[in-house]
Design a protein around this motif. Structure first.
Motif, short mmCIF file in Angstrom:
data_model
loop_
_atom_site.label_atom_id
_atom_site.label_comp_id
_atom_site.label_asym_id
_atom_site.label_seq_id
_atom_site.Cartn_x
_atom_site.Cartn_y
_atom_site.Cartn_z
N LEU A 142 2.02 8.12 -9.83
CA LEU A 142 0.92 7.17 -9.91
C LEU A 142 -0.40 7.92 -9.76
O LEU A 142 -0.59 8.68 -8.82
N ALA A 143 -1.32 7.71 -10.68
CA ALA A 143 -2.61 8.39 -10.65
C ALA A 143 -3.49 7.84 -9.54
O ALA A 143 -3.35 6.69 -9.12
N GLU A 144 -4.42 8.68 -9.04
CA GLU A 144 -5.36 8.26 -8.01
C GLU A 144 -6.21 7.10 -8.54
O GLU A 144 -6.75 7.16 -9.63
N GLY A 145 -6.30 6.04 -7.75
CA GLY A 145 -7.07 4.88 -8.14
C GLY A 145 -6.29 3.85 -8.93
O GLY A 145 -6.73 2.71 -9.09
N GLU A 146 -5.14 4.22 -9.44
CA GLU A 146 -4.30 3.27 -10.17
C GLU A 146 -3.69 2.27 -9.19
O GLU A 146 -3.24 2.66 -8.10
N PRO A 147 -3.68 0.98 -9.50
CA PRO A 147 -3.16 -0.01 -8.55
C PRO A 147 -1.69 0.23 -8.26
O PRO A 147 -0.94 0.72 -9.10
N PRO A 148 -1.25 -0.09 -7.04
CA PRO A 148 0.16 0.13 -6.68
C PRO A 148 1.07 -0.78 -7.48
O PRO A 148 0.64 -1.83 -7.98
N PRO A 149 2.33 -0.41 -7.64
CA PRO A 149 3.28 -1.27 -8.35
C PRO A 149 3.48 -2.58 -7.61
O PRO A 149 3.29 -2.66 -6.39
N ARG A 150 3.86 -3.60 -8.35
CA ARG A 150 4.03 -4.92 -7.73
C ARG A 150 5.23 -4.96 -6.80
O ARG A 150 5.19 -5.59 -5.74
N SER A 151 6.32 -4.29 -7.18
CA SER A 151 7.54 -4.37 -6.38
C SER A 151 8.27 -3.04 -6.41
O SER A 151 7.88 -2.10 -7.10
N ASP A 154 0.86 -1.19 0.00
CA ASP A 154 0.00 0.00 0.00
C ASP A 154 0.90 1.24 0.00
O ASP A 154 2.07 1.18 0.38
N LEU A 155 0.35 2.36 -0.40
CA LEU A 155 1.07 3.63 -0.37
C LEU A 155 0.07 4.77 -0.32
O LEU A 155 -1.04 4.65 -0.84
N ASN A 156 0.43 5.85 0.35
CA ASN A 156 -0.51 6.96 0.50
C ASN A 156 -0.43 7.91 -0.68
O ASN A 156 0.34 7.70 -1.63
N ARG A 157 -1.22 8.98 -0.64
CA ARG A 157 -1.30 9.89 -1.77
C ARG A 157 0.05 10.51 -2.10
O ARG A 157 0.42 10.66 -3.27
N ALA A 158 0.79 10.91 -1.05
CA ALA A 158 2.09 11.54 -1.29
C ALA A 158 3.05 10.57 -1.95
O ALA A 158 3.84 10.95 -2.82
N ALA A 159 3.00 9.30 -1.55
CA ALA A 159 3.86 8.30 -2.17
C ALA A 159 3.47 8.08 -3.62
O ALA A 159 4.33 7.93 -4.50
#
Length: 378
Positions: free
Chosen positions: A172-181, A161-166
């Protein structure tokens, strides 16, 4: 009481006062109890308990996929029914409190004031265990001999998981899934800290901190503070590690500017021929500088922290105390002359100015070869 699934759904839709639903499985023609329960729970979050004569495992399993508030077999008795209802209310309250806490912590996470990541190092921990079994107990030495493995190991660290600032920090756009690694986000500067980070975790450490210097062509270097710590309950496999990144660039620039200013001020002070003293309100010397030590009544090192009455003749000490009180009261400079017998009688001019509410700065200059023998003021 509703006599059909459809009626039960409409009662809940129009009845905000309803706090609990007891639902049978067999409701006659139309939808059955499980379908009615699914629709009701889609409308409202409230405790729903199944009350049925069915005990077949398949039927019970169908209800478990809808609600976890309970399943009561008919004719179990009033005591069982009431206890199950009380338990459903307690469970509903506990779930509501848990949701509130989750919202609270999510808000803290999202508004942490900087990029925050939650990372999973469990695959890396398994890799370290495999290396030990293969005869490489010292991970640090193993990695030092194989530096090309560093970024391959980054692919074992999963982003949970990562917050908005990350998200913003990696585009990374809002709602876009986080990177795998982590792999795609480690630049060349990672070599300066990532190997140490992995080595600390491989050796059983639960936290890691480091300052990271990121140099970009055409702009000033950026400095970041990286803080990592295993979340309580996940220490064994490091499957949840809290990662905080703070941008220290502005702080470091301010520190650098302050040090440069201090060096300039020190150079200016060293070049001035004057004596300089800082006096507290009660007449103690808190700083003393002299380009020519011969002009001091007491050596500079012996003046710090001492009262003027201990380091000056009594008449000059009394004059200095009066001037300090006057400057701090009026918040305006005072200029006065005095004489002091050193290697010979010498005459000085003192300019006393306020430094805040509780101290004064005195800039003292010798006025020439005057031969006065007593302190005087003007």
């Amino acid at each position: 009481m509703a006599r059909s699934g459809e009626q039960a759904v409409e009662l809940v839709r129009g009845g905000p006062e309803i706090d609990l639903v007891l639902m049978d499985i067999d409701l006659g023609a139309g939808m059955d109890g499980t379908e009615a329960a699914r629709l009701i729970l889609g409308l409202r979050d409230l405790p729903l308990v199944f009350l049925s004569s069915h005990t077949e495992p398949l039927v019970v399993e169908r209800t478990e996929g809808l609600t976890s508030y309970g399943y009561i077999v008919k004719n179990s008795g009033e005591t069982v029914l009431l206890a199950s209802i009380k338990m459903a209310f307690r469970l509903f309250q506990a779930r509501a409190e848990l949701r509130d806490r989750e919202k609270h912590y999510r808000s803290l996470f999202e508004n942490a004031g900087g990029p925050v990541w939650i990372e999973d190092f469990s695959a890396f921990k398994r890799r370290v265990a495999e290396l030990r079994e293969a005869g490489f107990p010292d991970f640090r030495a193993w990695l030092a001999a194989r530096p090309e493995e560093l970024f391959a190991l980054a692919d074992l660290v999963r982003v949970v998981d990562l917050n908005r600032a990350a998200r913003a920090s990696i585009g990374l756009a809002e709602g876009e899934p986080p990177p795998r690694s982590l792999g795609p986000f480690l630049g060349p500067e990672a070599r300066s800290f990532f190997a140490e980070e992995l080595s600390v975790f491989a050796e059983g450490g639960l936290s890691f901190e480091s300052e990271i210097l990121v140099e970009r062509q055409g702009s000033e270097p950026s400095v970041y503070f990286l803080s990592m710590k295993a979340i309580p309950g996940y220490e064994a496999d490091l499957s949840r590690v809290h990662v905080l990144v703070q941008d220290l660039s502005a702080v470091r620039r301010a520190e650098s500017a302050l040090k440069a200013s201090e060096r300039r001020n020190a150079a200016l002070l060293s070049a001035l021929p004057d004596l300089m003293f800082v006096f507290s309100r009660d007449g103690r010397v808190t700083d003393c500088r002299a380009s020519d030590p011969r002009l001091l009544y007491v050596p500079a090192a012996e003046q710090i922290g001492r009262h003027v009455s201990e380091i000056l003749p009594s008449d000059l000490a009394e004059l200095t105390l009066r001037k300090i009180a006057l400057v701090l009261e009026r918040k305006a400079p005072e200029i006065y002359d005095y004489c002091l017998v050193l290697d010979r009688p010498r005459r000085f001019e003192s300019r006393l100015v306020p430094m805040g509410e509780e101290s004064c700065l005195a800039i003292v200059r010798e006025r020439g070869e005057g031969a006065a023998t007593a302190a005087s003021g003007r």
